[in-house]
Design an enzyme around this catalytic site. Structure first.
Site, PDB file in Angstrom:
ATOM      1  N   GLU A 107      -5.380  -5.011  10.525  1.00  0.00           N
ATOM      2  CA  GLU A 107      -4.379  -3.976  10.753  1.00  0.00           C
ATOM      3  C   GLU A 107      -4.715  -3.192  12.018  1.00  0.00           C
ATOM      4  OE1 GLU A 107      -2.277  -2.839   6.823  1.00  0.00           O
ATOM      5  OE2 GLU A 107      -4.042  -1.589   7.034  1.00  0.00           O
TER       6      GLU A 107
ATOM      7  N   ASN B  22       0.868  -1.182   0.000  1.00  0.00           N
ATOM      8  CA  ASN B  22       0.000   0.000   0.000  1.00  0.00           C
ATOM      9  C   ASN B  22       0.902   1.228   0.000  1.00  0.00           C
ATOM     10  OD1 ASN B  22      -1.816   2.034   0.525  1.00  0.00           O
ATOM     11  ND2 ASN B  22      -2.269   1.387   2.624  1.00  0.00           N
TER      12      ASN B  22
ATOM     13  N   GLU C  90      -6.812   4.612   7.736  1.00  0.00           N
ATOM     14  CA  GLU C  90      -6.617   6.045   7.447  1.00  0.00           C
ATOM     15  C   GLU C  90      -7.855   6.630   6.775  1.00  0.00           C
ATOM     16  OE1 GLU C  90      -2.854   5.587   5.457  1.00  0.00           O
ATOM     17  OE2 GLU C  90      -1.953   5.034   7.374  1.00  0.00           O
TER      18      GLU C  90
ATOM     19  N   HIS D 163      -9.453   1.069   4.740  1.00  0.00           N
ATOM     20  CA  HIS D 163      -8.184   1.264   5.449  1.00  0.00           C
ATOM     21  C   HIS D 163      -8.409   2.202   6.632  1.00  0.00           C
ATOM     22  CE1 HIS D 163      -4.124   2.556   6.355  1.00  0.00           C
ATOM     23  NE2 HIS D 163      -3.724   1.443   5.779  1.00  0.00           N
TER      24      HIS D 163
ATOM     25  N   GLY E  66       2.376   2.313  10.683  1.00  0.00           N
ATOM     26  CA  GLY E  66       3.328   3.410  10.517  1.00  0.00           C
ATOM     27  C   GLY E  66       4.029   3.826  11.802  1.00  0.00           C
TER      28      GLY E  66
ATOM     29  N   SER F 244       3.348  -2.034  10.407  1.00  0.00           N
ATOM     30  CA  SER F 244       4.793  -2.059  10.672  1.00  0.00           C
ATOM     31  C   SER F 244       5.472  -3.384  10.295  1.00  0.00           C
ATOM     32  CB  SER F 244       5.088  -1.680  12.125  1.00  0.00           C
ATOM     33  OG  SER F 244       4.704  -0.328  12.363  1.00  0.00           O
TER      34      SER F 244
ATOM     35  N   LYS G 276       0.141   4.303  -0.297  1.00  0.00           N
ATOM     36  CA  LYS G 276      -0.489   5.516   0.277  1.00  0.00           C
ATOM     37  C   LYS G 276      -0.236   6.709  -0.647  1.00  0.00           C
ATOM     38  CE  LYS G 276      -0.030   3.285   4.684  1.00  0.00           C
ATOM     39  NZ  LYS G 276      -0.003   3.370   6.129  1.00  0.00           N
TER      40      LYS G 276
END
Ligand code: PGA
Length: 254
Positions: free
Chosen positions: A167, A9, A97, A95, A173, A213, A11
């Site tokens: 996730e 991904n 985010e 996701h 991250g 991560s 991003k």
């Protein structure tokens, strides 16, 4: 028998030139791969160049999001038909985010999965708890709810096309991955929920990735677990050497 699946991904990273370079390096490094499924998801403006380079290659193309309507007055949105037209095979949905910054709900995710299936795009559906929820001990409850609401109303046949990405939000991250033990616990619960929703035959087929991560150093600890069918990789997918190392490691278990 499930195969292992590594997805990158990207991003909001990589313009067209960076996309060309990264994909060229990945294609070179992953030449020996024959069993592991590989996907990269560049940002929308780079999908077209990625698609041209990936034509006929062993890396599939994915998008990071889509809208659920087919066309019309939805400024700033991108339809599944457009993603299909540019050569995407996968689309990442829900996701964290998107959930956090753009207030996407499980119902939105559900609509987007329906749209993806109308165009034969394979959805990667992301679920995961926040740090607060983990500390409150409600991880399993929260993730189960996301799976049940997001995946409501699909037949087992449709569900066969799904990949789930577990996730944990606090691991994305941050450099602080979940332990394989914690991930496996959630994966087992997700598979038992899938079993409940779609029956055992389908539940056994659906791939469940871990994300958060994952890097070249820790990937093997996840991939070697039978319950972990691969990884959704963010930061470490932006460098050809780390991403290809993860893929080469995975191949041993595919
Ligand atoms: P990360 O991101 O690997 O950088 O933690 C994972 C993801 O957001 O899918």
């Amino acid at each position: 028998m499930r195969t292992k699946f590594i997805a990158g991904n990207w991003k909001m990273n990589c313009n067209r030139q960076q996309t060309r370079e990264l994909i060229a390096a990945l294609l070179e490094a992953t030449k020996p791969i024959s069993k592991t499924t590989i996907m990269v998801a560049p940002p929308f403006p780079s999908l077209h160049v990625a698609s041209e380079i990936l034509q006929g290659k062993n890396i599939s193309l994915g998008a990071q999001n889509c809208f659920w309507e087919d066309q019309g007055a939805f400024t700033g949105e991108v339809s599944v038909g457009m993603l299909k037209d540019v050569g995407c095979r996968y689309v990442i949905l829900g996701h964290s985010e998107r959930r956090q910054y753009f207030k996407e709900t499980d119902q939105d995710v559900n609509r987007k999965i329906h749209a993806a299936l109308r165009y034969d795009l394979l959805p990667i559906i992301c679920v995961g708890e926040s740090l607060e929820q983990r500390e409150q001990g409600s991880t399993l409850k929260i993730v189960e709810q996301q799976v049940r609401k997001g995946l409501e109303g699909f037949s087992p046949q449709q569900a066969n096309t799904f990949t789930i990405a577990y996730e944990p939000v606090w691991a994305i991250g941050t450099g602080r991955a979940a332990t394989p033990h914690d991930a496996v616990e959630v994966h087992i619960m997700i598979r038992s929920t899938l079993n409940d929703l779609f029956g055992s035959k389908t539940a056994e087929m659906i791939l469940i990735q871990y994300g958060g991560s994952v890097n070249a150093e820790n990937s093997e600890t996840f991939i070697q677990e039978e319950e972990i069918d691969g990884a959704l990789v963010g930061g470490a997918s932006l460098k050809a050497d780390s991403f290809s190392k993860i893929i080469l490691t995975t191949e041993k278990y595919s």
